[in-house]
Design an enzyme around this catalytic site. Structure first.
Site, mmCIF file in Angstrom:
data_model
loop_
_atom_site.group_PDB
_atom_site.id
_atom_site.type_symbol
_atom_site.label_atom_id
_atom_site.label_comp_id
_atom_site.label_asym_id
_atom_site.label_seq_id
_atom_site.Cartn_x
_atom_site.Cartn_y
_atom_site.Cartn_z
ATOM 1 N N GLU A 1 0.834 -1.193 0.000
ATOM 2 C CA GLU A 1 0.000 0.000 0.000
ATOM 3 C C GLU A 1 0.876 1.253 0.000
ATOM 4 O O GLU A 1 1.813 1.356 0.802
ATOM 5 C CB GLU A 1 -0.906 0.035 1.236
ATOM 6 C CG GLU A 1 -1.955 -1.055 1.280
ATOM 7 C CD GLU A 1 -2.851 -0.965 2.512
ATOM 8 O OE1 GLU A 1 -3.982 -1.454 2.455
ATOM 9 O OE2 GLU A 1 -2.402 -0.399 3.538
ATOM 10 N N CYS A 2 0.576 2.178 -0.885
ATOM 11 C CA CYS A 2 1.153 3.520 -0.897
ATOM 12 C C CYS A 2 2.690 3.478 -0.829
ATOM 13 O O CYS A 2 3.335 3.121 -1.799
ATOM 14 C CB CYS A 2 0.559 4.355 0.228
ATOM 15 S SG CYS A 2 0.665 6.138 -0.037
ATOM 16 N N GLY A 3 3.295 3.823 0.315
ATOM 17 C CA GLY A 3 4.748 3.808 0.404
ATOM 18 C C GLY A 3 5.341 2.452 0.106
ATOM 19 O O GLY A 3 6.438 2.354 -0.459
ATOM 20 N N MET B 1 4.133 0.359 -2.064
ATOM 21 C CA MET B 1 4.109 0.235 -3.519
ATOM 22 C C MET B 1 5.264 1.016 -4.132
ATOM 23 O O MET B 1 5.908 0.539 -5.080
ATOM 24 C CB MET B 1 2.770 0.750 -4.063
ATOM 25 C CG MET B 1 2.678 0.709 -5.579
ATOM 26 S SD MET B 1 1.041 1.148 -6.228
ATOM 27 C CE MET B 1 0.967 2.900 -5.814
ATOM 28 N N SER C 1 -1.295 -0.893 -4.405
ATOM 29 C CA SER C 1 -2.231 0.212 -4.600
ATOM 30 C C SER C 1 -1.831 1.392 -3.734
ATOM 31 O O SER C 1 -1.155 1.234 -2.716
ATOM 32 C CB SER C 1 -3.654 -0.236 -4.237
ATOM 33 O OG SER C 1 -4.551 0.851 -4.219
#
Length: 454
Positions: free
Chosen positions: A325-327, A329, A426
């Site tokens: 997730e986020c960081g 990714m 994501s």
């Protein structure tokens, strides 16, 4: 048991500082305190955890059902003397302007918690009474149990505000707090510094609360806690457990604690590791969970840890399940350009290049429609999460998508949720409590992959 929700008239009025001061004072008096945070916040909970000595949890009436929130509060408060919930934004601020959905007020009414309202009095005199009166009248069904006046100059300032409030308002005044450097927490683009980076003195917090707040009156605020249902026999005892590597250090710390609990409940053993400081992944892992955080602050150190990058890359290329997730990714991308223009190599698992931006991108609650079967849900499943980041994908190759996203604030839509080999990645931070089968499916998919890959 004792319990209440600390709310603010707006964001930035000092809810977290006052909440921490109350937590510190209650612990000083020997109470076992469970802290929780309303809304999709990963930063305040690090401070709550540090002061309370128990892992802080998140409540969210938009991402989770009413029963999921109640169950979360019941589980978290087991064995505690008090439940202290810090709200988000202003008391009535939530998903939209027309309803209380996703607001602190909705959480308080759902759980039956009395509310302590924080008002910033730093630049106010008698007008602050008009503000409080408006909060009293806005929702008569809310139990407004007290008000704390924050960032006052001195006793004379408090006396002025006290006289104004008591002349027109019915809400009890539970004290005031001065502006003090020793209890302030620095902020940056995503909010407060984490507790690992900068943390106010707990002794000073407790002392400030005892000196300025009506702690005995706060101790009288009661919460009628529902009893947890009796535990049912579980089929999980007959299933093999799986080892899930969770990246956790100063670069990666954004996790809903309940996500990890749900994975444990369904047979996952959480094995923490540090992409910053460890040279390789822990042994015998079956899957990885790479959460968000601040990779932009530690990009050079992450990029220089070549042995860990190679370990992550080899794990993913072997087809093992990886959820990011986020960081997390960003860490799996080819490279990352930070705000100073420097380009740093990342794990080179996903054919995506990321760069920092000077403003928030796609901020707010997100409805996720799963469009392709993946680790965490079959196609057609509706999930809920939150997006909050200062970066974007600047270069990309074609990748399969598993998510259709709809942003609640902008109404914008896009395809996301990148699938590549065994990776699902994501920008959205999902709360696994938004759908009861997410954690179970993730653990089951890890078991299946382990049987195939050995």
């Amino acid at each position: 048991m004792m319990g209440f929700l600390v709310a603010g008239s707006a964001s930035g009025v000092g809810k977290t500082t006052v909440t921490l001061a109350i937590l510190a004072a209650l612990r000083k008096r020997g109470l076992v305190v469970q802290a929780m945070k309303g809304g999709p916040d990963f930063l305040d909970t690090t401070h709550h955890t540090r002061v309370s000595g128990r892992p802080a949890r998140n409540l969210d009436t938009w991402m989770m059902s009413a029963e999921a929130n109640r169950a979360c509060a019941r589980r978290a408060s087991a064995g505690a003397d008090a439940l202290v919930v810090e709200g988000m934004m202003g008391l009535f601020d939530g998903k939209d302007g027309a309803s209380e959905t996703g607001s602190s007020a909705e959480i308080a009414k759902l759980l039956g918690l009395p509310v302590i309202l924080i008002l910033d009095g730093s630049k106010s005199a008698r007008s602050l009474a008009a503000t409080l009166l408006g909060f009293e009248l806005f929702d008569p069904h809310l139990q407004l149990a007290g008000v704390v006046l924050n960032r006052l100059a001195n006793d004379r300032h408090f006396a002025l505000l006290r006289d104004a409030i008591t002349s027109r308002c019915r809400t009890p005044i539970l004290g005031w707090m001065p502006r003090a450097a020793e209890i302030s927490i620095p902020e940056r683009h995503l909010g407060l510094h984490t507790a690992d980076e900068s943390f106010p003195d707990a002794v000073a917090l407790a002392s400030m609360a005892e000196r300025h707040l009506e702690i005995d009156a706060i101790l009288d605020l009661k919460w009628e806690c529902e009893q947890a249902p009796a535990a049912q026999p579980s089929m999980l005892a007959t299933k093999s457990r799986v080892r899930i590597g969770v990246a956790r250090d100063r670069a990666f710390s954004f996790y809903y604690e309940d996500n990890l609990d749900l994975l444990r409940e369904h047979g996952g053993d959480i094995v923490e590791f540090s992409p910053l400081n460890d040279s390789t992944l822990p042994g015998n892992l079956d899957a990885l969970y790479l959460g968000g955080g601040y990779p932009e602050l530690y990009a050079a150190q992450l990029g220089a840890n070549l042995s860990m990058l190679a370990s992550i890359r080899g794990f993913a290329q072997a087809g093992r399940p990886v959820y990011a997730e986020c960081g997390g990714m960003i860490y799996l991308g080819t490279s990352f350009t930070t705000g100073d223009g420097e380009n740093h190599p990342m794990a080179n698992v996903l054919p995506l290049h990321f760069e920092m931006t000077d403003r928030l991108v796609s901020f707010g609650y997100v409805t996720v429609t799963v469009t392709k079967d993946c680790h965490i849900a079959p196609a057609g499943t509706s999930l809920r999460g939150h997006s909050f980041h200062y970066s974007r994908i600047s270069k990309r190759d074609n990748l399969d998508n598993a998510f259709g996203l709809e942003y609640s604030l902008s109404g914008g839509r896009e395809n996301e949720g990148f699938l590549f080999q065994g990776v699902l990645a994501s920008y959205v931070h999902l709360h696994f409590g938004s759908h009861p089968e997410v954690a179970e499916r993730f653990v089951n998919s890890i078991r299946e992959a382990s049987l195939i890959l050995g």
